[in-house]
Design a protein around this motif. Structure first.
Motif: not given
Length: 160
Positions: A102-103, A105, A110-111, A114, A118, A126-128
């Protein structure tokens, strides 16, 4: 096993977390208490040349708020989001690709984060996790415009 990567952000001259970073750290506490990550990696260098990396300030904040010190690892050398991903990947590239990663921010960041994570963590899912930043709508719109510009540059840089 699950890993939470918390991205750094501006710190104040008195070496306390700024408003963006505080919202990310408070969200870290909230999700840690519900998801119980195996490890947390806080990432960010001394971007303002104040003598202390964001990562160390972040760890101190989280430990003071009750998170276990032995679960928090610091990546103290990065000065931007690309380096956050690159240096953190170097710490984790030995991990099983099935490790939940998980990241965390801010919403406006976030975009782009991500896309970057990735790119570096190609074989990971990866899950934000999004922290809401307590700023005005006008400030948020300005940050979103800046992020749109940076994402366009990033896509050219990464050739995506």
């Amino acid at each position: 096993m699950s890993i939470l990567i918390v991205l750094g952000g501006p710190i104040n001259d008195d070496l306390t977390p700024g408003i963006w970073l505080t919202s990310r750290l408070e969200k870290t506490i909230e999700v840690y208490n519900s998801l119980k990550f195996t490890y947390i990696i806080v990432t960010g260098g001394d971007t303002k040349n104040l003598g202390k990396a964001e990562a160390y300030i972040m760890k101190e904040y989280l430990v003071k708020k009750g998170l276990p010190s032995d679960k928090i690892y610091c990546e103290p050398n990065s000065i931007n989001t690309i380096e956050n991903a690159e240096f953190t990947y170097m710490m984790l590239n030995h991990m099983d690709e099935n490790t939940k990663t998980y990241v965390l921010t801010s919403e406006f960041h976030s975009h782009r984060a991500n896309i970057i994570f990735n790119h570096y963590f190609k074989n990971f899912i990866i899950e934000m996790i999004i922290a809401t930043t307590p700023i005005s709508r006008i400030e948020l719109e300005a940050l979103n415009r800046k992020e749109t510009y940076l994402i366009d540059k990033l896509k050219k840089y990464l050739k995506i």
